[in-house]
Every structure is written in C-alpha cells, then in structure tokens.
Design a protein around this motif. Structure first.
Motif, PDB file in Angstrom:
ATOM      1  N   ILE A 160       0.929  -1.339  -0.014  1.00  0.00           N
ATOM      2  CA  ILE A 160       0.232  -0.158  -0.067  1.00  0.00           C
ATOM      3  C   ILE A 160       0.917   1.316  -0.363  1.00  0.00           C
ATOM      4  N   PRO A 161       1.664   1.379   0.906  1.00  0.00           N
ATOM      5  CA  PRO A 161       2.681   2.608   0.739  1.00  0.00           C
ATOM      6  C   PRO A 161       3.263   2.795  -0.502  1.00  0.00           C
ATOM      7  N   LYS A 162       3.806   1.747  -1.127  1.00  0.00           N
ATOM      8  CA  LYS A 162       4.628   1.695  -2.386  1.00  0.00           C
ATOM      9  C   LYS A 162       3.294   2.125  -3.461  1.00  0.00           C
ATOM     10  N   VAL A 163       2.411   1.682  -3.533  1.00  0.00           N
ATOM     11  CA  VAL A 163       1.533   2.104  -4.516  1.00  0.00           C
ATOM     12  C   VAL A 163       1.094   3.690  -4.488  1.00  0.00           C
ATOM     13  N   LEU A 164       0.801   3.926  -3.144  1.00  0.00           N
ATOM     14  CA  LEU A 164       0.764   5.396  -2.664  1.00  0.00           C
ATOM     15  C   LEU A 164       1.707   6.271  -3.672  1.00  0.00           C
ATOM     16  N   LEU A 165       2.730   5.806  -3.014  1.00  0.00           N
ATOM     17  CA  LEU A 165       4.066   6.718  -3.557  1.00  0.00           C
ATOM     18  C   LEU A 165       4.051   6.689  -4.971  1.00  0.00           C
ATOM     19  N   LEU A 166       3.843   5.673  -5.706  1.00  0.00           N
ATOM     20  CA  LEU A 166       3.937   5.602  -7.146  1.00  0.00           C
ATOM     21  C   LEU A 166       2.868   6.502  -7.534  1.00  0.00           C
ATOM     22  N   LEU A 167       1.504   6.528  -7.004  1.00  0.00           N
ATOM     23  CA  LEU A 167       0.605   7.374  -7.577  1.00  0.00           C
ATOM     24  C   LEU A 167       0.840   8.701  -7.283  1.00  0.00           C
ATOM     25  N   VAL A 168       1.536   9.121  -6.371  1.00  0.00           N
ATOM     26  CA  VAL A 168       1.850  10.569  -5.946  1.00  0.00           C
ATOM     27  C   VAL A 168       2.998  10.923  -7.113  1.00  0.00           C
ATOM     28  N   PHE A 169       3.974  10.185  -7.451  1.00  0.00           N
ATOM     29  CA  PHE A 169       5.134  10.355  -8.463  1.00  0.00           C
ATOM     30  C   PHE A 169       4.470  10.427  -9.508  1.00  0.00           C
ATOM     31  N   MET A 170       3.372   9.703  -9.887  1.00  0.00           N
ATOM     32  CA  MET A 170       3.145   9.728 -11.444  1.00  0.00           C
ATOM     33  C   MET A 170       2.265  11.153 -11.421  1.00  0.00           C
ATOM     34  N   ASN A 171       1.252  11.295 -10.576  1.00  0.00           N
ATOM     35  CA  ASN A 171       0.581  12.703 -10.532  1.00  0.00           C
ATOM     36  C   ASN A 171       1.668  13.819 -10.636  1.00  0.00           C
ATOM     37  N   SER A 172       2.645  13.828  -9.740  1.00  0.00           N
ATOM     38  CA  SER A 172       3.686  14.873 -10.088  1.00  0.00           C
ATOM     39  C   SER A 172       4.253  14.845 -11.297  1.00  0.00           C
ATOM     40  N   LEU A 173       4.648  13.873 -11.769  1.00  0.00           N
ATOM     41  CA  LEU A 173       5.242  13.804 -13.191  1.00  0.00           C
ATOM     42  C   LEU A 173       4.467  14.399 -14.230  1.00  0.00           C
ATOM     43  N   ILE A 174       3.177  14.086 -14.177  1.00  0.00           N
ATOM     44  CA  ILE A 174       2.060  14.701 -15.160  1.00  0.00           C
ATOM     45  C   ILE A 174       2.023  16.246 -14.886  1.00  0.00           C
ATOM     46  N   ALA A 175       2.192  16.669 -13.622  1.00  0.00           N
ATOM     47  CA  ALA A 175       1.957  17.970 -13.371  1.00  0.00           C
ATOM     48  C   ALA A 175       3.172  18.622 -13.968  1.00  0.00           C
ATOM     49  N   ILE A 176       4.229  18.177 -13.882  1.00  0.00           N
ATOM     50  CA  ILE A 176       5.576  18.543 -14.206  1.00  0.00           C
ATOM     51  C   ILE A 176       5.713  18.544 -15.872  1.00  0.00           C
ATOM     52  N   ILE A 177       5.384  17.557 -16.425  1.00  0.00           N
ATOM     53  CA  ILE A 177       5.377  17.584 -18.043  1.00  0.00           C
ATOM     54  C   ILE A 177       4.155  18.620 -18.575  1.00  0.00           C
ATOM     55  N   GLY A 178       3.277  18.281 -17.875  1.00  0.00           N
ATOM     56  CA  GLY A 178       2.092  19.258 -18.412  1.00  0.00           C
ATOM     57  C   GLY A 178       1.036  18.433 -19.137  1.00  0.00           C
ATOM     58  N   PRO A 179      -0.240  18.640 -18.703  1.00  0.00           N
ATOM     59  CA  PRO A 179      -1.346  17.714 -19.501  1.00  0.00           C
ATOM     60  C   PRO A 179      -1.293  18.058 -20.849  1.00  0.00           C
TER      61      PRO A 179
END
Length: 183
Positions: free
Chosen positions: A30-49
C-alpha cells in the motif's frame, strides 16, 4: 453442535487470514502504490497535461505508437481506468483497438508497476506468493509478463482493427477516420 462450532471457527478464521493479509499490505504494497501514484501525478503536472494530450494526437498516426507505445505510456502515467481516456485523441475507427490494447496493459504491467491497477493487484500478489514459496524472485516473472504483454497487447489492438472493419462491412457503417478531439 460440533458442526456449528466448526463452522463458526472456520468463518472467523477466514477473517483472521484476511486481516493478516491486509496488515502485510499496509506495511508493504500500500505505501509503495501510494508513493507511485503521487510520483505519477507529480510527473504529469511537471510535464504538463497539454504535452501528454499532444502525444496522444501524434500517436494516432502510427499503429505501433497507437497500440503499443500510447497504451503503455498511458497505463504507466495515468493508471486504470484513466489510461483508457487517451483513446479520445484517436479517430473513431481506432478507438476499439486502442481500448483492447490499453485494457490489457492495465493488467500485464501491474506486476512491475503496481500503481497502474491497484484494484486488481490481488491477482498478481496471489501469483507472486506462489513464486516466492518456491524461493524464487518475482521480478523476472513480472518483467517477462510485461514484455510479453507489450507484444501481445499491440497485436490485440491491431487485430481489433480487422474486426472493426469486418463489423463495419456487415453493418454497412463506416467509422470516421479523422481525429476530432481537441487537446
């Protein structure tokens, strides 16, 4: 009376086993999945939708990009079910094929990238538990599953192109071949 006691004990034991599994997940997956989701959302925000949407439009012009790369990247970046939404940038006739490929990517990549489809992670964990009982590492299996998935999921999309044409002919309909979605 003994039957009822055994039935009640078995019933409670089922929940005890479920609780043990849940506690192991809380300390592990669960912590691993949660951190991966945060990372992916951050990456999308950095790259830009906008850039992610632009990539979807570019991918519609090539079958390998549309059914191989786009579904993989979408599953990795957006997870299930949002990966399926990238099909909006493809022409109508490619949408069934994209869906076929993307839906499979949400499964075959889950062993190595559990954030893609955490709701179905129990399937992978069941397989992984059997592999671990044999004293083997699950990583090679997860990578093989993903690599086979990359090839087979592309073919799922591509073959769906042929079935779409077949259905179009039998229903005397022609799906639009142009991209309509806006970024």
């Amino acid at each position: 009376m003994n039957f009822l006691v055994n039935l009640a004990q078995g019933f409670i034991h089922l929940f005890e086993l479920g609780a043990e599994t849940f506690v192991s997940w809380v300390g592990g997956i669960i912590p691993k999945v949660l951190l991966l989701l945060v990372f992916m959302n951050s990456l999308i925000a950095i790259i830009g939708p906008e850039k992610i949407n632009k990539f979807g439009k570019v991918a519609s012009k090539n079958k390998i990009l549309a059914y191989g790369v786009l579904p993989f990247v979408s599953a990795f970046m957006l997870g299930n079910p949002m990966a399926l939404s990238m099909g909006k940038f493809l022409p109508e006739y490619q949408k069934p094929s994209y869906y076929a490929s993307a839906a499979y990517h949400c499964h075959t990549n889950n062993g190595i990238f559990p954030h893609i489809n955490p709701g179905e992670l129990f399937v992978w964990l069941g397989i992984a538990q059997g592999v671990e009982k044999l004293g083997l590492d699950t990583t090679p299996l997860a990578i093989r599953y993903m690599l086979v998935g990359l090839v087979m999921n592309f073919f799922a999309g591509w073959i769906t192109d042929f079935t779409t044409v077949y259905v179009e002919k039998h229903q005397n309909k022609k799906l639009d071949r142009k991209v309509k979605a806006e970024a």
